[in-house]
Design an enzyme around this catalytic site. Structure first.
Site, PDB file in Angstrom:
ATOM      1  N   LYS A 162      -3.861   6.535 -12.380  1.00 50.44           N
ATOM      2  CA  LYS A 162      -2.893   6.204 -13.645  1.00 50.44           C
ATOM      3  C   LYS A 162      -3.415   6.599 -14.302  1.00 50.44           C
ATOM      4  O   LYS A 162      -2.233   7.049 -15.270  1.00 50.44           O
ATOM      5  CB  LYS A 162      -3.303   4.723 -13.380  1.00 50.44           C
ATOM      6  CG  LYS A 162      -1.808   3.836 -12.561  1.00 50.44           C
ATOM      7  CD  LYS A 162      -2.667   2.631 -11.627  1.00 50.44           C
ATOM      8  CE  LYS A 162      -1.992   2.556 -11.008  1.00 50.44           C
ATOM      9  NZ  LYS A 162      -2.563   1.002  -9.822  1.00 50.44           N
ATOM     10  N   TRP A 203      -3.683  -7.770  -9.134  1.00 52.77           N
ATOM     11  CA  TRP A 203      -5.719  -7.446  -8.271  1.00 52.77           C
ATOM     12  C   TRP A 203      -5.989  -7.804  -8.189  1.00 52.77           C
ATOM     13  O   TRP A 203      -7.340  -7.488  -7.402  1.00 52.77           O
ATOM     14  CB  TRP A 203      -5.069  -5.398  -9.487  1.00 52.77           C
ATOM     15  CG  TRP A 203      -4.245  -4.879  -9.172  1.00 52.77           C
ATOM     16  CD1 TRP A 203      -3.300  -4.601  -9.693  1.00 52.77           C
ATOM     17  CD2 TRP A 203      -3.600  -4.115  -8.064  1.00 52.77           C
ATOM     18  NE1 TRP A 203      -2.789  -3.618  -9.429  1.00 52.77           N
ATOM     19  CE2 TRP A 203      -2.874  -3.028  -7.898  1.00 52.77           C
ATOM     20  CE3 TRP A 203      -4.655  -4.353  -6.782  1.00 52.77           C
ATOM     21  CZ2 TRP A 203      -1.949  -2.873  -7.203  1.00 52.77           C
ATOM     22  CZ3 TRP A 203      -4.101  -3.332  -5.311  1.00 52.77           C
ATOM     23  CH2 TRP A 203      -2.628  -2.798  -5.856  1.00 52.77           C
ATOM     24  N   ASP A 252     -12.925  -3.410 -11.942  1.00 53.81           N
ATOM     25  CA  ASP A 252     -11.636  -2.539 -12.278  1.00 53.81           C
ATOM     26  C   ASP A 252     -10.995  -1.700 -13.092  1.00 53.81           C
ATOM     27  O   ASP A 252     -10.805  -2.858 -13.918  1.00 53.81           O
ATOM     28  CB  ASP A 252     -11.028  -3.153 -11.255  1.00 53.81           C
ATOM     29  CG  ASP A 252      -9.747  -2.424 -10.654  1.00 53.81           C
ATOM     30  OD1 ASP A 252      -9.762  -1.535 -10.531  1.00 53.81           O
ATOM     31  OD2 ASP A 252      -8.797  -3.302  -9.731  1.00 53.81           O
TER      32      ASP A 252
HETATM   33  C1  LIG Z   1      -3.133   0.245  -8.855  1.00 52.38           C
HETATM   34  C2  LIG Z   1      -4.136  -0.611  -9.368  1.00 52.38           C
HETATM   35  C3  LIG Z   1      -5.482  -0.542  -7.977  1.00 52.38           C
HETATM   36  C4  LIG Z   1      -4.952  -0.314  -6.601  1.00 52.38           C
HETATM   37  O1  LIG Z   1      -5.190   1.375  -6.627  1.00 52.38           O
HETATM   38  P1  LIG Z   1      -5.395   2.560  -5.010  1.00 52.38           P
HETATM   39  O2  LIG Z   1      -5.966   3.855  -4.772  1.00 52.38           O
HETATM   40  O3  LIG Z   1      -4.139   2.823  -4.647  1.00 52.38           O
HETATM   41  O4  LIG Z   1      -6.016   1.909  -4.480  1.00 52.38           O
HETATM   42  C5  LIG Z   1      -6.172  -1.696  -8.057  1.00 52.38           C
HETATM   43  N1  LIG Z   1      -6.313  -1.752  -9.487  1.00 52.38           N
HETATM   44  C6  LIG Z   1      -5.734  -1.799 -10.147  1.00 52.38           C
HETATM   45  C7  LIG Z   1      -5.766  -2.296 -11.214  1.00 52.38           C
HETATM   46  C8  LIG Z   1      -4.808  -1.082 -10.066  1.00 52.38           C
HETATM   47  O5  LIG Z   1      -3.687  -0.945 -11.559  1.00 52.38           O
END
Ligand SMILES: *Cc1c(COP(=O)(O)O)cnc(C)c1O
Length: 362
Positions: A197, A103, A173
């Site tokens: 998540k 990511w 993030d």
């Molecule tokens: C799943 C995830 C993303 C991407 O998220 P989307 O909402 O599908 O764009 C980005 N960063 C991390 C750490 C993730 O787990």
């Protein structure tokens, strides 16, 4: 009793049964309106209350200071990969990124489209099996911000503490571990996370940002991709993902009912300990991918010594009611995602299945 899978999906992921049941109860006739929340105007008083309540629950649970804005956006964390540099990386400055895995790589790649970037630290030579030692982070003098990925969902690693950046803006993030443990928001200039998540269903993306960072975006940035648009309009510039915001609100109330994030953190640790102990006590039959110092309490990544056995593990687990244990296609192996809504019973069942599988195949 409804039959529910042992759901270890990486995202979208498990939601609490109580949340789904309340959503079901209110599905057709929300708050005596004679319609579902999906069918009403996002300018209505009823929706506005749902919208504002989700924001205030986020504030309360994460202890977000008043000097921060809470935005409810769309486009996922992937859109934030671009919005961050579009809004916060001016010419002549550098976006610094800590490279921790899949990511973080996507985040920096997107920033490279808009400006100059730098890798401040990386664990690539260790195949991203750990978070780099914070003391090795090197920040360029003209950095606009330092970006970290608090939990690498695919590799299964997680920061235990975040770098102290002083006056430099720290951006996180937190898509795969937000609301799973207390966080000192004021250490960050901005935190963002897709909801699917740990916070609810897909469709809504949370941005928590210090006011001064999002007060005015560069002129050339399109309206929908400007933080200031959403600040000025309380995230109601255009139609919001109302059903997702509503369900995220229910999930936040559920977290509050569990005793808040500190209580949730303890529950999460107890859950993952069941599975990490299985790995560590297997005499090498199961091998954890992440270095123990960087192990994630959200995504447990592990391997068995042959791919054949890994395949059999996944197949047999499915027959026993487990879902989502195959590792991400980019790294292989096995992965159990144990987000907030995954019940301890699922983790206990998985630990037992792992013992049993080893007995039969060890
Ligand atoms: C799943 C995830 C993303 C991407 O998220 P989307 O909402 O599908 O764009 C980005 N960063 C991390 C750490 C993730 O787990």
């Amino acid at each position: 009793m409804t039959k529910r899978a042992y759901n270890f999906n990486a995202g979208p992921a498990a939601l609490p049964l109580e949340v789904l049941q309340q959503g079901q109860e209110e599905f057709i006739n929300f708050a005596d309106s004679g319609m579902s929340i999906m069918e009403m105007s996002h300018r209505s008083a009823i929706y506005e209350e749902v919208h504002n309540e989700a924001q205030s629950l986020l504030r309360e649970l994460l202890g977000i200071p008043d000097s921060y804005k809470v935005l409810l956006l769309q486009g996922g964390a992937s859109t934030q990969f671009a919005m961050v540099p579009m809004n916060l990386l001016p010419a002549g400055k550098v976006g610094a990124y800590v490279m921790t895995g899949s990511w973080a790589e996507k985040a920096i790649k997107e920033a490279q489209l808009f400006g100059e970037t730098a890798v401040a630290a990386s664990s690539e030579t260790d195949k991203f099996n750990r978070i780099p030692d914070l003391s090795t982070i090197q920040i360029p003098a003209n950095a606009a911000y330092l970006h970290v990925t608090s939990n690498e969902t695919i590799e299964g690693t997680q920061y235990k503490a975040f770098p102290e950046t002083g006056d430099l803006t720290l951006i996180g993030d937190m898509s795969s571990d937000i609301m799973s443990r207390p966080v000192n928001v004021s250490q960050f200039g901005m935190i963002y996370a897709g909801a699917q998540k740990n916070l609810g269903p897909s469709g809504v993306t949370i941005v928590i940002a210090r006011e001064d960072l999002v007060a005015a975006s560069p002129k050339s940035v399109p309206t929908m991709l400007r933080y200031d648009t959403h600040v000025k309009n309380n995230s109601l510039y255009n139609t919001p993902p109302s059903f997702s915001v509503y369900l995220a609100g229910l999930m936040l109330k559920w977290v509050k009912g569990k005793g808040g994030v500190a209580a949730i953190e303890q529950i999460n640790r107890d859950k993952t300990k069941l599975i990490y102990d299985r790995i560590d006590q297997s005499g090498g039959f199961y091998r954890g991918f992440a270095d123990p110092s960087s192990r994630s309490d959200m995504n447990i990544t592990f391997r068995i010594h042959t791919e054949e056995l890994e395949k059999r593990f996944v197949q047999e687990s499915e027959h026993h009611g487990f879902v989502g244990l195959k590792g991400h296609r980019s790294v292989g192996g096995l992965r159990a995602s144990t987000y907030n809504a995954v019940p301890v019973e699922s983790c206990r069942a998985l630990a037992e299945f792992m013992s049993d599988f080893q007995k039969r195949n060890g």
